[in-house]
Design an enzyme around this catalytic site. Structure first.
Site, PDB file in Angstrom:
ATOM      1  N   SER A 124      -4.698  -0.262  -5.047  1.00 33.61           N
ATOM      2  CA  SER A 124      -3.557   0.221  -4.255  1.00 33.61           C
ATOM      3  C   SER A 124      -2.226  -0.360  -4.711  1.00 33.61           C
ATOM      4  CB  SER A 124      -3.778  -0.107  -2.772  1.00 33.61           C
ATOM      5  OG  SER A 124      -3.807  -1.516  -2.573  1.00 33.61           O
ATOM      6  N   LYS A 168      -0.098  -5.252   0.540  1.00 30.02           N
ATOM      7  CA  LYS A 168       0.822  -4.112   0.493  1.00 30.02           C
ATOM      8  C   LYS A 168       2.249  -4.628   0.338  1.00 30.02           C
ATOM      9  CE  LYS A 168      -2.675  -1.405   1.466  1.00 30.02           C
ATOM     10  NZ  LYS A 168      -3.261  -0.500   0.441  1.00 30.02           N
TER      11      LYS A 168
END
Length: 244
Positions: A124, A168
């Site tokens: 990610s 993230k």
């Protein structure tokens, strides 16, 4: 041995005879009879010299002198000294335990509130972080002091599974407009929504690899309390050490 010769006679009152043997002259006080000088054997001479030498003197056992029995006062002081030594040993043990506990407490505080180490795995955050996993250092103070800013890479507990963590990038803070709210492509807005803002006490997290990232587009704003720390340094792989 050379034959002895009489060199002279002393008057009968002294009856003293001088006997010569080789180069030595010895008096004979035994009267008219001659006395032949007795030469010590080589073995006896060697033994006498060896006994008088320093190495032999060092090998002689030392005779210890008898000591006087201890006085009554010294005997009475022995139990008192032992009693004083026992508390000192206990004090040393207590100091050691206190030092170990103190070191553990300081280490725990550093790990929990100052700095931590973690690993980020998954696709990610490509290309910022490797999919195979990077070892990073976390700043634990920034989330507690409210220093998290948009653009920071953070590690937070997953909103859908508390046993997991997610790595993230912060896209928006509380009060900021949600980036791309009309075209997120996720399920949070149900295919489209009016322009929205991040609620109070939350952040909006997105992965750098938007095509392969499960982030706030699917589970919505993330409570700021779930952020564990801000990534500020990648320490492994060694060839890719970098600051964030």
């Amino acid at each position: 041995m050379a034959m002895a010769r009489v060199h002279g006679m002393i008057p009968a009152t002294r009856r003293f005879v001088v006997v010569e043997c080789g180069h030595r002259r010895l008096p004979n006080r035994s009267g008219s009879r001659w006395r032949r000088p007795v030469e010590p054997s080589s073995t006896q001479t060697t033994a006498r010299r060896w006994r008088s030498s320093k190495p032999f003197a060092k090998q002689l056992p030392k005779v210890s002198r008898p000591t006087a029995p201890p006085k009554a006062e010294a005997v009475a002081e022995a139990p008192a000294a032992a009693a004083e030594a026992a508390p000192s040993v206990a004090a040393d043990v207590a100091d050691t335990v206190v030092g170990v506990v103190g070191f553990g407490a300081v280490l725990h505080c550093l790990h929990e509130y100052v700095i931590d180490i973690s690993m980020c795995c998954g696709p990610s955050m490509l290309p910022t972080l490797n999919a195979a996993g990077d070892v990073v250092l976390l700043d634990r103070l920034s989330p507690r002091l409210g220093w998290i800013r948009p653009g920071d890479v953070v590690i937070a507990k997953s909103p859908t599974n508390a046993a997991q963590t997610v790595c993230k990038r912060v896209a928006a803070r509380a009060g900021d407009p949600i980036p791309g709210a009309r075209d997120t492509g996720g399920s949070f807005f149900g295919g489209g929504s009016a322009r929205a803002v991040v609620p109070e006490g939350h952040v909006w997290l997105l992965g750098d690899n938007a095509d392969n990232s499960t982030d706030s587009r699917y589970y919505g704003p993330v409570p700021a309390a779930l952020i564990k720390g801000r990534v500020f340094l990648r320490v492994y792989p060694w060839t890719k050490i970098a600051w964030f």
